[in-house]
Design an enzyme around this catalytic site. Structure first.
Site, short mmCIF file in Angstrom:
data_model
loop_
_atom_site.label_atom_id
_atom_site.label_comp_id
_atom_site.label_asym_id
_atom_site.label_seq_id
_atom_site.Cartn_x
_atom_site.Cartn_y
_atom_site.Cartn_z
N CYS A 173 0.84 -1.19 0.00
CA CYS A 173 0.00 0.00 0.00
C CYS A 173 0.88 1.26 0.00
O CYS A 173 1.77 1.39 0.85
CB CYS A 173 -0.88 -0.02 1.24
SG CYS A 173 -1.87 1.46 1.45
N CYS A 186 0.44 3.14 3.52
CA CYS A 186 0.90 2.69 4.84
C CYS A 186 1.92 1.55 4.77
O CYS A 186 2.31 1.02 5.81
CB CYS A 186 -0.29 2.26 5.70
SG CYS A 186 -1.04 0.71 5.17
N CYS A 218 -5.08 1.24 6.46
CA CYS A 218 -5.21 2.71 6.46
C CYS A 218 -6.46 3.19 5.75
O CYS A 218 -6.73 4.40 5.74
CB CYS A 218 -3.96 3.35 5.86
SG CYS A 218 -3.80 3.15 4.08
N CYS A 260 -7.46 -0.67 1.50
CA CYS A 260 -6.47 -1.21 2.43
C CYS A 260 -7.10 -1.35 3.82
O CYS A 260 -7.70 -0.42 4.35
CB CYS A 260 -5.28 -0.26 2.49
SG CYS A 260 -4.07 -0.72 3.75
N CYS A 306 -9.11 -5.45 -9.43
CA CYS A 306 -8.69 -4.47 -10.43
C CYS A 306 -8.20 -3.23 -9.68
O CYS A 306 -8.99 -2.50 -9.10
CB CYS A 306 -9.90 -4.16 -11.32
SG CYS A 306 -9.55 -3.05 -12.68
ZN LIG Z 1 -2.72 1.17 3.53
#
Ligand SMILES: [Zn+2]
Length: 134
Positions: free
Chosen positions: A51, A54, A102, A99, A122
């Site tokens: 990510c 984060c 976060c 995510c 996707c």
């Molecule tokens: Zn994240």
């Protein structure tokens, strides 16, 4: 965005400082990058996609596949790293994914992927950071 509390939270100013304007538009404002615009689409090395908000590992390269859509596509995320919600924007009912650490928006999930899961995550490439396997 919503009342859900994530393990990682940042103020709007902190998000703007951490992310590029394009990342901010996608991850914090549920934007969508232009298809084919992200170099990660063509990333074929072994490694992990994390990510950009984060650093949590989200997808493994072995579950990445070429969907022909212009966005990086994955069969399945790292267990527990991605959460989904129902997205009813634009007159469609889609499964949004973000995510789990976060809360940043990543992309959408569709049920037309290859086996074994039949799912296609996707994902906007700008929301990801790629770490090649050592
Ligand atoms: Zn994240």
């Amino acid at each position: 965005m919503d009342s859900h509390t994530y393990p990682v939270t940042r103020t709007d100013a902190e998000w703007r400082a951490r992310l590029t304007p394009e990342q901010y538009a996608v991850m914090r404002n549920h934007g969508t990058e232009r298809p084919g615009s992200c170099a990660l689409l063509h990333e074929k090395r072994a490694g992990t996609f994390s990510c950009a908000g984060c650093d949590q590992p989200l997808f493994e390269s072995k579950l990445k596949f070429e969907s022909g859509t212009g966005w990086p596509s994955f069969n399945d995320p790292v267990p527990g790293s991605v959460e989904t919600t129902v997205d009813r924007s634009y007159g469609m009912v889609r499964t949004e994914c973000h995510c789990a650490r976060c809360g940043s928006h990543l992309g959408h999930v569709f049920e037309d992927g290859p086996p074994p899961t039949g799912l296609r995550y996707c994902i906007n490439g700008v929301a990801l950071k790629f770490e090649p396997a050592a």
